[in-house]
Design a protein around this motif. Structure first.
Motif, PDB file in Angstrom:
ATOM      1  N   UNK A 337      50.719 -12.737  49.527  1.00 51.82           N
ATOM      2  CA  UNK A 337      51.326 -12.953  48.454  1.00 51.82           C
ATOM      3  C   UNK A 337      52.083 -11.751  47.755  1.00 51.82           C
ATOM      4  N   UNK A 338      51.306 -10.671  47.813  1.00 51.05           N
ATOM      5  CA  UNK A 338      52.007  -9.485  46.949  1.00 51.05           C
ATOM      6  C   UNK A 338      53.216  -8.890  47.911  1.00 51.05           C
ATOM      7  N   UNK A 339      53.093  -9.185  49.272  1.00 56.02           N
ATOM      8  CA  UNK A 339      54.264  -8.921  50.201  1.00 56.02           C
ATOM      9  C   UNK A 339      55.445  -9.813  49.847  1.00 56.02           C
ATOM     10  N   UNK A 340      55.131 -11.115  49.670  1.00 56.64           N
ATOM     11  CA  UNK A 340      56.354 -12.140  49.562  1.00 56.64           C
ATOM     12  C   UNK A 340      56.893 -11.782  48.091  1.00 56.64           C
ATOM     13  N   UNK A 341      56.249 -11.047  47.175  1.00 55.60           N
ATOM     14  CA  UNK A 341      56.771 -10.717  45.895  1.00 55.60           C
ATOM     15  C   UNK A 341      57.733  -9.422  45.956  1.00 55.60           C
ATOM     16  N   UNK A 342      57.502  -8.802  46.876  1.00 60.78           N
ATOM     17  CA  UNK A 342      58.306  -7.789  46.856  1.00 60.78           C
ATOM     18  C   UNK A 342      57.505  -6.367  46.763  1.00 60.78           C
ATOM     19  N   UNK A 343      56.514  -6.363  46.542  1.00 61.99           N
ATOM     20  CA  UNK A 343      55.653  -5.039  46.792  1.00 61.99           C
ATOM     21  C   UNK A 343      55.217  -4.312  48.010  1.00 61.99           C
ATOM     22  N   UNK A 344      55.325  -3.147  48.099  1.00 68.37           N
ATOM     23  CA  UNK A 344      54.867  -2.339  49.251  1.00 68.37           C
ATOM     24  C   UNK A 344      53.209  -2.341  49.042  1.00 68.37           C
TER      25      UNK A 344
END
Length: 423
Positions: A337-344
């Motif tokens: 989920x965090x990756x899909x949001x745009x976080x590294x």
């Protein structure tokens, strides 16, 4: 009525809340500003103010945010442990426990440690039961560190380490673990160690990064401790949440048991953080110092909960296997989920935490980002800059926890997908 103090970016505020009749929800009544100033706090503790966990959890309540900040489960511990506590209460085990632990629990701790590390310890002279691992840390530091002693920390670090070392009057040295893999900087660590070094504090699996110290890193630390006659204090509360490699206790390495205090607790492994049951394992000559401090901090720990903890530590291996399987599923939900949001998202090999780089979203630092995330998005994360001697080193990083049920994790991810945009 509940009173919570919030200190964000140097501003001090006080707000009042009232618990509703169901005992679960909070209703805000009023919000007032207080004058700045240190009040009557001892100088050695002035810099610490309110813990970041209190600050962020209070803001979560105020803004109705999903709390992926503070590392406690929003689900309950296993029934067989809770039933053991109820039975202990009914059996009349409700008075002061022996100061360093009831015999059956000390024995259970020693049995588990032998199974996990291969080390045989004396439950009567080498095991001390404490009120959570935080008290074990405090008793260890206050019982074994003198004013002016040098103690090495790996940054980022759990905030109680620095605060308790400050109470002991220690001289803190910091070695920074840097992304992406947070590996130990060998040359820097060697340069910090000296004959003045009294102890080094180790946390593996590591909070907040999720790093697992490798055998090579632990062997290096062991060599430096032996060469400089230094102690090792090791916080291993996440030892059963090691996902990719086996957990290693530094006490099990050659020459290290006699100079190591190994600390652990029940709360993380059994989702019973409110019980505050911890322990410290050390050779008798170090246990003496730990117990001297422990006697004047809490003296003894909850009696019926120790009886129940004895049952917990004797759980079959299948319990730990299911625990790890459950957390791996939760981790996948949050990380994806965090990756899909745009976080590294940086790798996490243990604990129930994940550290991310928030800079794609255009905020100057982690505190500014976390305030926005709470107030505008409705999700709580922990700014990691508070876990460094030099806050600048952590300003690009924030920590999320996946110690929540899957529905909560999915809801938090959906909020971020909907409201969190690159700037």
């Amino acid at each position: 009525m509940h009173v919570a103090e919030v200190i964000i970016l140097g501003k001090k505020e006080l707000w009042f809340q009232m618990r509703t009749t169901d005992g679960m929800n909070w209703m805000e009544l009023t919000f007032v500003s207080l004058s700045n100033g240190s009040g009557q706090v001892a100088k050695r503790l002035e810099k610490f103010k309110t813990t970041i966990f209190t600050q962020m959890s209070s803001l979560a309540i105020k803004h109705g945010a999903i709390n992926l900040g503070q590392g406690f489960p929003n689900f309950d511990g296993p029934d067989f442990v809770k039933e053991a506590a109820i039975q202990a209460i009914r059996d009349g085990n409700n008075q002061y426990a022996r100061g360093y632990g009831i015999p059956t629990f000390n024995s259970a701790i020693a049995e588990r440690f032998k199974k996990d590390s291969g080390l045989v310890v004396d439950p009567e002279t080498e095991v001390t039961v404490t009120s959570g691992c935080t008290e074990a840390i405090a008793a260890t530091i206050l019982g074994l560190i003198n004013p002016g002693d040098e103690v090495i920390l790996f940054a980022p670090f759990y905030d109680s380490y620095e605060a308790t070392l400050s109470m002991a009057g220690a001289n803190v040295k910091s070695v920074t673990l840097c992304p992406p893999d947070f590996s130990v900087p060998v040359d820097e660590l060697k340069s910090v160690f000296s004959k003045k070094t009294r102890a080094i504090m180790i946390n593996t699996p590591h909070n907040p990064t999720g790093k697992m110290f490798t055998r090579e890193e632990l062997e290096l630390i062991a060599t430096l401790c032996i060469e400089n006659d230094a102690l090792a204090f090791t916080d291993e509360v996440y030892d059963k949440l090691a996902f990719e490699v086996d957990h290693i206790s530094i006490a099990s390495l050659p020459g290290m048991y006699d100079r190591t205090v190994t600390m652990n607790s029940l709360g993380k492994t059994f989702s019973l953080t409110g019980w505050k049951i911890g322990w410290a394992i050390a050779p008798a000559h170090l246990t003496w110092g730990v117990r001297q401090a422990h006697a004047f901090l809490t003296f003894a720990t909850s009696t019926p909960m120790q009886w129940a903890a004895s049952v917990a530590l004797r759980a079959p291996d299948t319990y730990y296997e299911e625990l790890k399987k459950d957390y791996l599923a939760k981790k996948l939900i949050l990380v994806d989920g965090l990756k899909s949001v745009g976080f590294f998202v940086y790798p996490s090999s243990g604990t129930y935490f994940v550290v991310v780089d928030h800079t794609p979203f255009g905020f100057e630092n982690d505190i500014e980002f976390c305030e926005y995330l709470i107030q505008e998005v409705g999700v709580v994360a922990i700014p990691t800059s508070v876990f460094y001697l030099n806050p600048e080193e952590g300003k690009n990083l924030v920590r999320f926890t996946f110690s929540k049920d899957e529905a909560t994790l999915r809801a938090a991810v959906e909020r971020m997908k909907l409201k969190l945009k690159r700037r």
